[in-house]
Design an enzyme around this catalytic site. Sequence first.
Site, PDB file in Angstrom:
ATOM      1  N   ALA A  34     -70.080 -16.320  91.420  1.00 16.84           N
ATOM      2  CA  ALA A  34     -70.442 -15.886  92.776  1.00 16.84           C
ATOM      3  C   ALA A  34     -69.319 -15.073  93.409  1.00 16.84           C
ATOM      4  CB  ALA A  34     -70.780 -17.097  93.637  1.00 16.84           C
ATOM      5  N   CYS A  35     -68.758 -14.180  92.642  1.00  8.23           N
ATOM      6  CA  CYS A  35     -67.592 -13.394  93.050  1.00  8.23           C
ATOM      7  C   CYS A  35     -67.969 -11.917  93.051  1.00  8.23           C
ATOM      8  CB  CYS A  35     -66.463 -13.661  92.042  1.00  8.23           C
ATOM      9  SG  CYS A  35     -64.976 -12.671  92.236  1.00  8.23           S
TER      10      CYS A  35
END
Length: 160
Positions: A34-35
């Site tokens: 989730a970057c």
Amino acid sequence: MSIHDIPVTTITGEETTLADFKGKVLLIVNTASACGLTPQYKGLQELYERYQDRGFVVLGFPCNQFAQQEPGTADEIAAFCERNYGVTFPLFAKIDVNGPDAHPLYQYLKSHAPEGEDQEIEWNFAKFLVDGAGMVVQRIDPRVKPEELTALIEEYLPAG
């Protein structure tokens, strides 16, 4: 101790070491799902596919230490990587890369990086290139895209 002796746990929970990768050029990466850099999974997979027949392997180590950007379970992480990026390179259990609970692999990588780069990992997708003899030859900034590494990787691979 060699890098190949360090105990690791696969994403499926098997206890092992990096001994299976002796003689191979490794790109070891702390990953997150989730970057902003998560799309690098695509480039990492492309590098793996391009060079695996010449003795190159990408090793992914999920880490939740940076803004909690890898919150999932091992099963969720593996499914995400396969579904979204077609990842087939080896993934390992979630680890810490900094601090008192830093995994022994990352303690080793940081302390053996060239030019005394024994410093904390700055973010997700920091990369370490390890040659076929198990020497850490380069620490690579997280913002460097996998596709920018082809010439560097080719320096360490047998001609092919």
